[in-house]
Write a protein that holds these residues in place. Structure first.
Motif, mmCIF file in Angstrom:
data_model
loop_
_atom_site.group_PDB
_atom_site.id
_atom_site.type_symbol
_atom_site.label_atom_id
_atom_site.label_comp_id
_atom_site.label_asym_id
_atom_site.label_seq_id
_atom_site.Cartn_x
_atom_site.Cartn_y
_atom_site.Cartn_z
ATOM 1 N N ILE A 104 3.882 13.047 2.878
ATOM 2 C CA ILE A 104 4.875 13.238 3.930
ATOM 3 C C ILE A 104 5.004 11.972 4.760
ATOM 4 O O ILE A 104 4.152 11.091 4.720
ATOM 5 N N ASP A 105 6.081 11.894 5.529
ATOM 6 C CA ASP A 105 6.336 10.748 6.386
ATOM 7 C C ASP A 105 5.326 10.761 7.531
ATOM 8 O O ASP A 105 5.281 11.718 8.304
ATOM 9 N N PRO A 106 4.492 9.711 7.675
ATOM 10 C CA PRO A 106 3.516 9.709 8.771
ATOM 11 C C PRO A 106 4.142 9.620 10.152
ATOM 12 O O PRO A 106 3.481 9.833 11.153
ATOM 13 N N LYS B 239 2.341 10.586 -6.420
ATOM 14 C CA LYS B 239 1.565 11.811 -6.179
ATOM 15 C C LYS B 239 0.271 11.847 -6.983
ATOM 16 O O LYS B 239 -0.819 12.040 -6.435
ATOM 17 N N ASP B 240 0.361 11.663 -8.292
ATOM 18 C CA ASP B 240 -0.844 11.703 -9.126
ATOM 19 C C ASP B 240 -1.795 10.565 -8.778
ATOM 20 O O ASP B 240 -3.023 10.742 -8.798
ATOM 21 N N ILE B 241 -1.249 9.406 -8.467
ATOM 22 C CA ILE B 241 -2.078 8.261 -8.076
ATOM 23 C C ILE B 241 -2.879 8.597 -6.833
ATOM 24 O O ILE B 241 -4.094 8.381 -6.764
ATOM 25 N N LEU B 242 -2.212 9.165 -5.827
ATOM 26 C CA LEU B 242 -2.878 9.470 -4.569
ATOM 27 C C LEU B 242 -3.924 10.567 -4.745
ATOM 28 O O LEU B 242 -5.003 10.507 -4.136
ATOM 29 N N ILE B 243 -3.648 11.553 -5.582
ATOM 30 C CA ILE B 243 -4.622 12.619 -5.827
ATOM 31 C C ILE B 243 -5.919 12.046 -6.376
ATOM 32 O O ILE B 243 -7.018 12.332 -5.874
ATOM 33 N N TYR B 244 -5.820 11.218 -7.394
ATOM 34 C CA TYR B 244 -7.028 10.664 -8.021
ATOM 35 C C TYR B 244 -7.714 9.653 -7.110
ATOM 36 O O TYR B 244 -8.949 9.554 -7.100
ATOM 37 N N PHE B 245 -6.939 8.915 -6.339
ATOM 38 C CA PHE B 245 -7.516 7.963 -5.398
ATOM 39 C C PHE B 245 -8.305 8.678 -4.305
ATOM 40 O O PHE B 245 -9.440 8.298 -3.985
ATOM 41 N N LEU B 246 -7.734 9.733 -3.729
ATOM 42 C CA LEU B 246 -8.422 10.472 -2.671
ATOM 43 C C LEU B 246 -9.644 11.207 -3.199
ATOM 44 O O LEU B 246 -10.670 11.296 -2.507
ATOM 45 N N ASN B 247 -9.553 11.744 -4.395
ATOM 46 C CA ASN B 247 -10.740 12.388 -4.990
ATOM 47 C C ASN B 247 -11.883 11.389 -5.133
ATOM 48 O O ASN B 247 -13.054 11.731 -4.952
ATOM 49 N N ALA B 248 -11.546 10.148 -5.445
ATOM 50 C CA ALA B 248 -12.584 9.115 -5.585
ATOM 51 C C ALA B 248 -13.153 8.716 -4.233
ATOM 52 O O ALA B 248 -14.379 8.659 -4.052
ATOM 53 N N MET B 249 -12.298 8.436 -3.266
ATOM 54 C CA MET B 249 -12.744 7.912 -1.981
ATOM 55 C C MET B 249 -13.395 8.967 -1.096
ATOM 56 O O MET B 249 -14.346 8.681 -0.361
ATOM 57 N N ILE B 250 -12.906 10.195 -1.145
ATOM 58 C CA ILE B 250 -13.385 11.235 -0.227
ATOM 59 C C ILE B 250 -14.380 12.179 -0.890
ATOM 60 O O ILE B 250 -15.347 12.622 -0.257
ATOM 61 N N TYR B 251 -14.187 12.467 -2.174
ATOM 62 C CA TYR B 251 -14.998 13.485 -2.847
ATOM 63 C C TYR B 251 -15.820 12.928 -4.002
ATOM 64 O O TYR B 251 -16.121 13.624 -4.963
ATOM 65 N N SER B 252 -16.180 11.638 -3.913
ATOM 66 C CA SER B 252 -17.100 10.995 -4.866
ATOM 67 C C SER B 252 -16.654 11.113 -6.319
ATOM 68 O O SER B 252 -17.479 11.187 -7.237
ATOM 69 N N PHE C 22 0.832 -1.198 0.000
ATOM 70 C CA PHE C 22 0.000 0.000 0.000
ATOM 71 C C PHE C 22 0.869 1.252 0.000
ATOM 72 O O PHE C 22 0.617 2.205 -0.748
ATOM 73 N N LYS C 23 1.907 1.254 0.823
ATOM 74 C CA LYS C 23 2.818 2.401 0.861
ATOM 75 C C LYS C 23 3.592 2.532 -0.442
ATOM 76 O O LYS C 23 3.855 3.643 -0.909
ATOM 77 N N LYS C 24 3.977 1.415 -1.023
ATOM 78 C CA LYS C 24 4.707 1.431 -2.287
ATOM 79 C C LYS C 24 3.861 2.060 -3.394
ATOM 80 O O LYS C 24 4.361 2.849 -4.205
ATOM 81 N N ILE C 25 2.572 1.729 -3.427
ATOM 82 C CA ILE C 25 1.687 2.204 -4.496
ATOM 83 C C ILE C 25 1.230 3.638 -4.263
ATOM 84 O O ILE C 25 1.225 4.454 -5.188
ATOM 85 N N ASP D 80 -0.491 4.378 7.262
ATOM 86 C CA ASP D 80 0.209 3.883 6.092
ATOM 87 C C ASP D 80 0.691 5.030 5.213
ATOM 88 O O ASP D 80 1.813 5.019 4.732
ATOM 89 N N VAL D 81 -0.162 6.027 5.002
ATOM 90 C CA VAL D 81 0.183 7.167 4.156
ATOM 91 C C VAL D 81 -0.392 8.425 4.795
ATOM 92 O O VAL D 81 -1.474 8.394 5.386
ATOM 93 N N LYS D 82 0.345 9.519 4.667
ATOM 94 C CA LYS D 82 -0.116 10.808 5.181
ATOM 95 C C LYS D 82 0.179 11.863 4.121
ATOM 96 O O LYS D 82 1.257 11.864 3.523
ATOM 97 N N ALA D 83 -0.783 12.755 3.881
ATOM 98 C CA ALA D 83 -0.602 13.778 2.851
ATOM 99 C C ALA D 83 -1.221 15.093 3.310
ATOM 100 O O ALA D 83 -2.219 15.101 4.045
#
Length: 316
Positions: free
Chosen positions: A46-48, A22-35, A12-15, A63-66
């Protein structure tokens, strides 16, 4: 192609938490948090476990912090087991992250919102079949949101998601399908390839691109999780069939010792080499109830001292 499972901490941390994510996490969070809406345009991973945390508070398990462009902090955790007090730990991590923003001399106006995104491989809320559930402060009777919407909890329950590849419709469906089914794929399906960030995530998850040491770490995590899940169920079943307390206890002790060896590697090798007799004696003295508690607590141990401290606290 063979893909690693995003459910393990290392994968999970690797991905989602590495330099190229960065781009992966942006699109993932937009999906999970902002529909699926493009609310997040930029963020910093950043380092959690950065030095900014208060040292006298209990360790945070993330696992991940942003930090998003509007200074909102998102903390992300994927959890395989429904361990004791897990729900409290999620709230604790959220509140700790919120409070730790203030440094000496800063005022409350310096506080920024915090969102905790938690992905579980078990059903956390049996009263609803919703895959994604969101919580925030609101008035008890009229459900009026609190004026300052500073804290938010988002949960994704993987077992509730039952769609097959041909049934995927939204970007939300596709991200959840990726987390749940990646190791069962043999190619990158067209339905997932349509989203460049998802294709990039699968490329990172491709075993062919990983080093031997990375594959070994992932393999050990996956084997420990599956071995423990099967072995613990077997021990409980055998104990019921035998109906003999001493056999059941001995089986649990042996399983726990084996799990500690395989799950934590160097941790348990050190514990056994340096203090094997002491640790074994403490485990031998545990009651049936304490063995059940230890089976859940071990997932929070990071050092051999964590293990021995727990054993000392629960010894008679």
């Amino acid at each position: 192609m063979r893909f690693i499972s995003p459910k393990t901490d290392f994968a999970f941390k690797k991905i989602f938490g590495s330099d190229q994510s960065k781009d992966i996490l942006i699109y993932f969070l937009n999906a999970m948090i902002y529909s699926g809406n493009s609310v997040i345009q930029d963020l910093e991973i950043i380092d959690p476990y950065s030095a900014g945390d208060v040292v006298d508070l209990k360790d945070t398990y993330l696992d991940v912090k942003a930090v998003l462009e509007d200074q909102t902090t998102v903390i992300i955790e994927i959890q395989i087991w429904n361990v004791k007090d897990f729900e409290k730990r999620v709230v604790y991590n959220l509140c700790k992250t919120y409070g730790n923003q203030l440094k000496s001399g800063q005022g409350y106006f310096d506080l920024n919102p915090v969102i905790a995104l938690t992905i579980t491989d078990f059903k956390l809320f049996p009263s609803t079949e919703k895959v994604i559930s969101c919580f925030y402060f609101q008035e008890e009777e009229d459900h009026l949101p609190y004026q300052e919407n500073e804290l938010k909890l988002v949960f994704v329950e993987l077992p509730k998601f039952t769609k097959q590849l041909e049934e995927l419709e939204s970007v939300i469906d596709k991200w959840i399908f990726f987390i749940k089914e990646a190791p069962n794929l043999e190619i990158i399906p067209d339905q997932l390839r349509e989203i460049p960030q998802l294709e990039q995530a699968l490329t990172i998850a491709n075993q062919a691109g990983l080093s031997e040491s990375e594959l070994e770490k992932i393999w050990k995590q996956e084997m420990a999780l599956w071995d423990w899940r099967g072995a613990w169920s077997f021990a409980k079943r055998e104990g019921r069939e035998e109906g003999r307390e001493e056999i059941r206890l001995e089986g649990k002790r042996n399983l726990l010792l084996g799990l500690l060896e395989s799950r934590f590697g160097q941790l348990t090798r050190n514990a056994i080499r340096l203090r094997r007799r002491y640790a074994n004696a403490l485990i031998e003295a545990l009651t049936n109830q304490d063995l059940d508690r230890l089976s859940k607590a071990i997932w929070d141990f990071n050092t051999s001292d964590d293990l021995l401290n727990w054993l000392q606290e629960h010894s008679n």
